[in-house]
Scaffold this active site. Sequence first.
Site, PDB file in Angstrom:
ATOM      1  N   GLY A  43       0.838  -1.194   0.000  1.00  0.00           N
ATOM      2  CA  GLY A  43       0.000   0.000   0.000  1.00  0.00           C
ATOM      3  C   GLY A  43       0.878   1.251   0.000  1.00  0.00           C
ATOM      4  CB  SER A 115       4.702  -3.134  -3.141  1.00  0.00           C
ATOM      5  OG  SER A 115       4.105  -2.115  -3.838  1.00  0.00           O
ATOM      6  CD1 TRP A 116       3.544   0.072   2.933  1.00  0.00           C
ATOM      7  CD2 TRP A 116       4.714   1.897   2.340  1.00  0.00           C
ATOM      8  NE1 TRP A 116       3.836   0.780   4.082  1.00  0.00           N
ATOM      9  CE2 TRP A 116       4.547   1.907   3.740  1.00  0.00           C
ATOM     10  CE3 TRP A 116       5.423   2.934   1.725  1.00  0.00           C
ATOM     11  CZ2 TRP A 116       5.052   2.924   4.550  1.00  0.00           C
ATOM     12  CZ3 TRP A 116       5.935   3.946   2.535  1.00  0.00           C
ATOM     13  CH2 TRP A 116       5.747   3.943   3.918  1.00  0.00           C
ATOM     14  CG  ASP A 270       6.380  -3.666 -10.619  1.00  0.00           C
ATOM     15  OD1 ASP A 270       5.466  -2.837 -10.712  1.00  0.00           O
ATOM     16  OD2 ASP A 270       6.858  -4.064  -9.542  1.00  0.00           O
ATOM     17  CG  HIS A 298       3.673  -4.371  -8.165  1.00  0.00           C
ATOM     18  ND1 HIS A 298       4.819  -3.718  -7.769  1.00  0.00           N
ATOM     19  CD2 HIS A 298       2.823  -4.265  -7.112  1.00  0.00           C
ATOM     20  CE1 HIS A 298       4.655  -3.238  -6.548  1.00  0.00           C
ATOM     21  NE2 HIS A 298       3.460  -3.566  -6.114  1.00  0.00           N
TER      22      HIS A 298
END
Length: 318
Positions: A43, A115-116, A270, A298
């Site tokens: 996120g 990711s985050w 991605d 991703h």
Amino acid sequence: MRTLYPEIEPYTSGMLDVGDGQLIAWEVSGNPDGKPVVFPHGGPGAAVSPRHRRAFDPALYRIVLFDQRGSGKSRPHASDPGFDLSSNTTWHLVADIERLREHLGITSWQVFGGSWGSTLALAYAQTHPTRVDELVLRGIFTLRESELTWFYEGAAGQIFPEVWERYVAQVPEAERGSFIRAYHRLLNDPDPAVHGPAAVAWATWESTAITLLPQPEVVASFTDPTFALAFARIENHYFVNKGWLDEGQLLRDIHLIRHIPAVIVQGRYDVCTPPVTAYDLHKAWPEAQFLMIDDAGHSFDEPGILSALVQATDDFAR
Ligand code: STX
């Protein structure tokens, strides 16, 4: 190709009071005497899922999953009316991970983030390097201006034009100079007729662009109105505030963690966090193993990504 370990249930779980009126939902699965690993989710504003337990051999790992402030099963939830985001920053989350580590009586642990989750893993490791045994990082995101502009201000829209068009359509023409800014107003409008469709459009854009091939069930789960509202509000709040990071800070400060064993897993296609960031990280940190997966986007669930991640956790446990 490696795949996920079988489904497992947590052997313990709880809600940790981290102050500021925030309760963090956490769970532990696998082997209570195993090698500790913590999983910062994506996120920001997404949540952990039972699938995430399965990236680790349950006979060898003590697997700690938690939902970040305002997300998932943590309370209050960022979809609640009047939810206050002022005590929700990168550095609050870093402190929460430390508090959870102490609460569980763990001296140090592996940090596994995509990711985050890779952003937060890097921020945590650079703040508390002695607490991190290894880093497994996927779909690298460092919240630089160029990364936000790519995905949220139009460039990536050239790859998914029909989805981008719906993201743009939520924003009055006069506000299209910065979509992140415009969405900040929409997502924080108290009127559900304003924030509801904006949240769904934001989450539709992101969840469509994270897989190599269309996955309607992924889009459906991330566009559930309650999930989408928390996800969009929290992400947008972090992006408006540049993650409370100096530009390029996480790459600049790699020297603090270069001695920690690490694997970087990146999908070539991605669209959300394109390979240039992982490549910049690889150049700053040549000691870390760098794996470019040539047939993946991703998501955690891209087969080639998952295979490399499971291989990495196995290698670190043996
Ligand atoms: N946000 C990237 C990220 O962490 C910049 C992310 N994007 N989608 C997700 O995470 C979920 C799949 C977890 C919704």
